[in-house]
Design a protein around this motif. Structure first.
Motif, PDB file in Angstrom:
ATOM      1  N   LYS A   1       0.822  -1.202   0.000  1.00  0.00           N
ATOM      2  CA  LYS A   1       0.000   0.000   0.000  1.00  0.00           C
ATOM      3  C   LYS A   1       0.864   1.263   0.000  1.00  0.00           C
ATOM      4  O   LYS A   1       0.558   2.240  -0.695  1.00  0.00           O
ATOM      5  N   HIS A   2       1.944   1.224   0.764  1.00  0.00           N
ATOM      6  CA  HIS A   2       2.848   2.383   0.791  1.00  0.00           C
ATOM      7  C   HIS A   2       3.467   2.617  -0.586  1.00  0.00           C
ATOM      8  O   HIS A   2       3.546   3.763  -1.061  1.00  0.00           O
ATOM      9  N   CYS A   3       3.899   1.561  -1.238  1.00  0.00           N
ATOM     10  CA  CYS A   3       4.479   1.699  -2.584  1.00  0.00           C
ATOM     11  C   CYS A   3       3.447   2.214  -3.579  1.00  0.00           C
ATOM     12  O   CYS A   3       3.765   3.043  -4.452  1.00  0.00           O
ATOM     13  N   GLN A   4       2.209   1.738  -3.450  1.00  0.00           N
ATOM     14  CA  GLN A   4       1.153   2.201  -4.349  1.00  0.00           C
ATOM     15  C   GLN A   4       0.880   3.688  -4.149  1.00  0.00           C
ATOM     16  O   GLN A   4       0.668   4.429  -5.122  1.00  0.00           O
TER      17      GLN A   4
ATOM     18  N   SER B   1       1.470   9.248  -6.124  1.00  0.00           N
ATOM     19  CA  SER B   1       1.950  10.615  -5.922  1.00  0.00           C
ATOM     20  C   SER B   1       2.924  11.029  -7.025  1.00  0.00           C
ATOM     21  O   SER B   1       2.844  12.150  -7.555  1.00  0.00           O
ATOM     22  N   LEU B   2       3.828  10.140  -7.406  1.00  0.00           N
ATOM     23  CA  LEU B   2       4.783  10.451  -8.465  1.00  0.00           C
ATOM     24  C   LEU B   2       4.087  10.640  -9.812  1.00  0.00           C
ATOM     25  O   LEU B   2       4.462  11.532 -10.596  1.00  0.00           O
ATOM     26  N   ARG B   3       3.089   9.817 -10.085  1.00  0.00           N
ATOM     27  CA  ARG B   3       2.331   9.992 -11.330  1.00  0.00           C
ATOM     28  C   ARG B   3       1.620  11.334 -11.361  1.00  0.00           C
ATOM     29  O   ARG B   3       1.594  12.019 -12.394  1.00  0.00           O
ATOM     30  N   GLN B   4       1.052  11.737 -10.233  1.00  0.00           N
ATOM     31  CA  GLN B   4       0.358  13.025 -10.173  1.00  0.00           C
ATOM     32  C   GLN B   4       1.333  14.175 -10.407  1.00  0.00           C
ATOM     33  O   GLN B   4       1.032  15.146 -11.138  1.00  0.00           O
TER      34      GLN B   4
ATOM     35  N   GLN C   1       3.957  17.884 -16.757  1.00  0.00           N
ATOM     36  CA  GLN C   1       3.678  17.826 -18.195  1.00  0.00           C
ATOM     37  C   GLN C   1       2.693  18.915 -18.613  1.00  0.00           C
ATOM     38  O   GLN C   1       2.874  19.580 -19.650  1.00  0.00           O
ATOM     39  N   VAL C   2       1.642  19.101 -17.815  1.00  0.00           N
ATOM     40  CA  VAL C   2       0.672  20.165 -18.122  1.00  0.00           C
ATOM     41  C   VAL C   2       1.347  21.534 -18.048  1.00  0.00           C
ATOM     42  O   VAL C   2       1.122  22.408 -18.907  1.00  0.00           O
TER      43      VAL C   2
END
Length: 233
Positions: free
Chosen positions: A86-89, A94-97, A103-104
């Motif tokens: 769960k911590h890794c997920q 967070s990194l994807r966000q 990018q935006v």
């Protein structure tokens, strides 16, 4: 009378070690039995002596205690694994966000996807672009100035090398002339003597360049010269 503290280290004497083990084993198993009764706890104790003899105590049965212990350990491992997953997920999300936000932001700075941007955000983008442009222009001007200074210093270095070469050539020519003059003067005055620094120094001293002065004679030398003159007459 209070008992002194016993240092926790291995007892060297085998007899004393066996006696201490027997006494403490009985007290240890007694405390386990008491805690199981007083606190309604499921307790299991396994002790092996130094000679390999087994002593154990179980409030219900040793097999049930061991089975419960194994299940509890496996459940703890599963919980730890699940919590780590769960911590890794959460970290990945967070990194994807953050990546999407960057990018935006990059597209907006490049002039894309500005249709839904508010006026305030557009002003912030404009200010950021102006700051970035000023920074680029400042770096560019500094780069040109440093390049110009480098070229000037390189040209000055070339000129200095040329001047040094001319000075060295003039110095070598003067040395040759001095050596020739010393050779000529030394050959005329000291033809049979080797040429060295002392002779050259003697040739060019002021006393050798001026005509010789008459030396004063002593009283005895004057009387002797007078006597010789009388004899000649």
């Amino acid at each position: 009378m209070r008992r002194g503290k016993i240092m926790l280290k291995k007892i060297d004497d085998s007899t004393s070690r066996q006696v201490t083990f027997s006494k403490r084993r009985k007290g240890f198993l007694k405390k386990a039995r008491e805690i199981s009764i007083l606190c309604d706890a499921e307790v299991g104790v396994i002790v092996f002596s130094c000679i390999g003899k087994l002593y154990d105590f179980a409030s219900s049965s040793m097999q049930s205690v061991l089975q419960r212990y194994t299940e509890s350990r496996e459940e703890g491992h599963r919980l730890n694994s699940a919590s780590e997953i769960k911590h890794c997920q959460r970290e990945v999300a967070s990194l994807r966000q953050q990546l999407q936000h960057l990018q935006v932001r990059h597209r907006q700075l490049m002039g894309e996807q500005l249709s839904g941007v508010s006026v305030k955000n557009l002003e912030n983008l404009e200010n950021q672009l102006e700051k970035s442009l000023k920074g680029v222009l400042w770096l560019s001007s500094d780069s040109h100035e440093l390049t110009f200074q480098g070229n000037v210093m390189q040209q000055e270095n070339i000129e200095l090398h040329k001047k040094i070469s001319l000075v060295l050539q003039e110095n070598n020519a003067l040395r040759k002339k001095v050596h020739k003059a010393r050779d000529v003067n030394g050959g005329n005055r000291y033809f049979h003597e080797p040429f060295n620094r002392t002779i050259v120094h003697d040739v060019f001293t002021a006393s050798n360049l001026w005509p010789s002065q008459p030396q004063p004679q002593s009283k005895e030398a004057g009387i002797e010269s007078t006597h010789l003159g009388l004899q000649l007459h």
